[in-house]
Design a protein around this motif. Structure first.
Motif, PDB file in Angstrom:
ATOM      1  N   PHE A   1       0.823  -1.202   0.000  1.00 11.53           N
ATOM      2  CA  PHE A   1       0.000   0.000   0.000  1.00 11.53           C
ATOM      3  C   PHE A   1       0.863   1.260   0.000  1.00 11.53           C
ATOM      4  CE2 PHE A   1      -2.203  -3.340   2.317  1.00 11.53           C
ATOM      5  CZ  PHE A   1      -3.453  -3.339   1.724  1.00 11.53           C
ATOM      6  N   LYS A   2       0.357   2.281  -0.664  1.00 14.21           N
ATOM      7  CA  LYS A   2       0.923   3.623  -0.593  1.00 14.21           C
ATOM      8  C   LYS A   2       0.185   4.319   0.546  1.00 14.21           C
ATOM      9  CE  LYS A   2       1.210   7.863  -3.320  1.00 14.21           C
ATOM     10  NZ  LYS A   2       0.976   8.450  -4.653  1.00 14.21           N
ATOM     11  N   THR A   3       0.926   5.010   1.418  1.00 20.00           N
ATOM     12  CA  THR A   3       0.308   5.691   2.557  1.00 20.00           C
ATOM     13  C   THR A   3       0.837   7.118   2.677  1.00 20.00           C
ATOM     14  OG1 THR A   3       1.959   5.178   4.259  1.00 20.00           O
ATOM     15  CG2 THR A   3       0.303   3.465   3.788  1.00 20.00           C
TER      16      THR A   3
ATOM     17  N   ASP B   1       7.942   1.313   5.181  1.00 23.37           N
ATOM     18  CA  ASP B   1       9.163   1.936   4.693  1.00 23.37           C
ATOM     19  C   ASP B   1       8.893   3.423   4.494  1.00 23.37           C
ATOM     20  OD1 ASP B   1      11.454   2.783   3.445  1.00 23.37           O
ATOM     21  OD2 ASP B   1      11.338   1.361   1.779  1.00 23.37           O
ATOM     22  N   LEU B   2       9.213   4.212   5.508  1.00 23.54           N
ATOM     23  CA  LEU B   2       8.948   5.642   5.447  1.00 23.54           C
ATOM     24  C   LEU B   2       9.974   6.391   4.609  1.00 23.54           C
ATOM     25  CD1 LEU B   2       7.813   6.354   9.116  1.00 23.54           C
ATOM     26  CD2 LEU B   2       6.457   5.644   7.136  1.00 23.54           C
TER      27      LEU B   2
ATOM     28  N   LYS C   1       5.863   5.958   0.946  1.00 20.25           N
ATOM     29  CA  LYS C   1       5.622   5.573   2.352  1.00 20.25           C
ATOM     30  C   LYS C   1       4.941   4.208   2.423  1.00 20.25           C
ATOM     31  CE  LYS C   1       7.054   9.706   3.278  1.00 20.25           C
ATOM     32  NZ  LYS C   1       8.464   9.932   3.359  1.00 20.25           N
ATOM     33  N   ILE C   2       5.617   3.220   1.874  1.00 20.57           N
ATOM     34  CA  ILE C   2       5.066   1.886   1.638  1.00 20.57           C
ATOM     35  C   ILE C   2       4.727   1.144   2.932  1.00 20.57           C
ATOM     36  CG2 ILE C   2       5.622  -0.412   0.720  1.00 20.57           C
ATOM     37  CD1 ILE C   2       5.038   1.641  -1.439  1.00 20.57           C
ATOM     38  N   LEU C   3       3.545   0.551   2.935  1.00 16.70           N
ATOM     39  CA  LEU C   3       3.114  -0.365   3.986  1.00 16.70           C
ATOM     40  C   LEU C   3       2.978  -1.737   3.330  1.00 16.70           C
ATOM     41  CD1 LEU C   3       1.896  -1.082   6.807  1.00 16.70           C
ATOM     42  CD2 LEU C   3      -0.340  -0.470   5.820  1.00 16.70           C
ATOM     43  N   ARG C   4       3.691  -2.720   3.865  1.00 15.92           N
ATOM     44  CA  ARG C   4       3.581  -4.101   3.383  1.00 15.92           C
ATOM     45  C   ARG C   4       2.913  -4.927   4.465  1.00 15.92           C
ATOM     46  NH1 ARG C   4       8.441  -2.318   1.808  1.00 15.92           N
ATOM     47  NH2 ARG C   4       8.874  -2.323  -0.421  1.00 15.92           N
ATOM     48  N   VAL C   5       1.902  -5.676   4.053  1.00  9.95           N
ATOM     49  CA  VAL C   5       1.153  -6.504   4.985  1.00  9.95           C
ATOM     50  C   VAL C   5       1.169  -7.930   4.466  1.00  9.95           C
ATOM     51  CG1 VAL C   5      -1.084  -6.918   6.060  1.00  9.95           C
ATOM     52  CG2 VAL C   5      -0.335  -4.567   5.625  1.00  9.95           C
ATOM     53  N   GLU C   6       1.651  -8.846   5.295  1.00  4.60           N
ATOM     54  CA  GLU C   6       1.653 -10.268   4.960  1.00  4.60           C
ATOM     55  C   GLU C   6       0.488 -10.915   5.695  1.00  4.60           C
ATOM     56  OE1 GLU C   6       4.523 -14.111   5.630  1.00  4.60           O
ATOM     57  OE2 GLU C   6       5.455 -12.144   5.465  1.00  4.60           O
ATOM     58  N   THR C   7      -0.406 -11.558   4.946  1.00  2.66           N
ATOM     59  CA  THR C   7      -1.604 -12.135   5.538  1.00  2.66           C
ATOM     60  C   THR C   7      -2.013 -13.404   4.803  1.00  2.66           C
ATOM     61  OG1 THR C   7      -3.918 -11.736   6.111  1.00  2.66           O
ATOM     62  CG2 THR C   7      -3.096 -10.647   4.144  1.00  2.66           C
TER      63      THR C   7
ATOM     64  N   GLY D   1      -6.878   7.466  10.433  1.00  2.00           N
ATOM     65  CA  GLY D   1      -6.549   8.816   9.972  1.00  2.00           C
ATOM     66  C   GLY D   1      -5.520   8.877   8.867  1.00  2.00           C
ATOM     67  N   PHE D   2      -5.260   7.767   8.196  1.00  2.01           N
ATOM     68  CA  PHE D   2      -4.239   7.748   7.158  1.00  2.01           C
ATOM     69  C   PHE D   2      -4.817   7.448   5.785  1.00  2.01           C
ATOM     70  CE2 PHE D   2      -2.052   6.708  11.063  1.00  2.01           C
ATOM     71  CZ  PHE D   2      -0.986   7.588  11.021  1.00  2.01           C
ATOM     72  N   MET D   3      -4.201   8.031   4.773  1.00  3.09           N
ATOM     73  CA  MET D   3      -4.498   7.697   3.401  1.00  3.09           C
ATOM     74  C   MET D   3      -3.849   6.342   3.142  1.00  3.09           C
ATOM     75  SD  MET D   3      -3.068   7.387   0.123  1.00  3.09           S
ATOM     76  CE  MET D   3      -1.493   8.190   0.207  1.00  3.09           C
ATOM     77  N   CYS D   4      -4.524   5.482   2.419  1.00  2.94           N
ATOM     78  CA  CYS D   4      -3.990   4.158   2.136  1.00  2.94           C
ATOM     79  C   CYS D   4      -4.570   3.692   0.803  1.00  2.94           C
ATOM     80  CB  CYS D   4      -4.380   3.185   3.254  1.00  2.94           C
ATOM     81  SG  CYS D   4      -3.688   1.536   3.070  1.00  2.94           S
ATOM     82  N   GLU D   5      -3.692   3.361  -0.126  1.00  8.89           N
ATOM     83  CA  GLU D   5      -4.101   2.957  -1.469  1.00  8.89           C
ATOM     84  C   GLU D   5      -3.290   1.737  -1.872  1.00  8.89           C
ATOM     85  OE1 GLU D   5      -2.982   4.890  -5.740  1.00  8.89           O
ATOM     86  OE2 GLU D   5      -3.852   6.237  -4.248  1.00  8.89           O
ATOM     87  N   GLU D   6      -3.968   0.680  -2.293  1.00  3.46           N
ATOM     88  CA  GLU D   6      -3.248  -0.537  -2.673  1.00  3.46           C
ATOM     89  C   GLU D   6      -2.487  -0.320  -3.967  1.00  3.46           C
ATOM     90  OE1 GLU D   6      -3.859  -5.341  -3.050  1.00  3.46           O
ATOM     91  OE2 GLU D   6      -5.632  -4.081  -3.217  1.00  3.46           O
TER      92      GLU D   6
END
Length: 70
Positions: free
Chosen positions: A6-8, A35-36, A41-47, A63-68
């Motif tokens: 995700f882009k944050t 990774d700021l 500002k990448i968020l990686r989620v393993e699920t 409160g954050f913007m988050c786009e896959e």
């Protein structure tokens, strides 16, 4: 396991802490890192079964913007 990316708009360690608290609601169902230093500002989620829409919803509620990123 699936890795969702995700882009944050996180900018600091405090943001990461807030995101960690928000994502903790999923329990052990996920592992994540941010990774700021990356321009997105990448968020990686393993699920193993949580939909990206659920991650996005939780991020927005925190409160954050988050786009896959696909």
């Amino acid at each position: 396991m699936t890795v969702l990316v995700f882009k944050t708009n996180m900018v600091c360690a405090g943001c990461k802490q807030t995101v960690g608290n928000a994502l903790s609601g999923f329990g052990e169902a996920i592992r994540w890192n941010a990774d700021l230093d990356d321009c997105d500002k990448i968020l990686r989620v393993e699920t193993a079964g949580i939909a990206s829409s659920a991650i996005i919803r939780v991020m927005h509620e925190a409160g954050f913007m988050c786009e896959e990123l696909v």
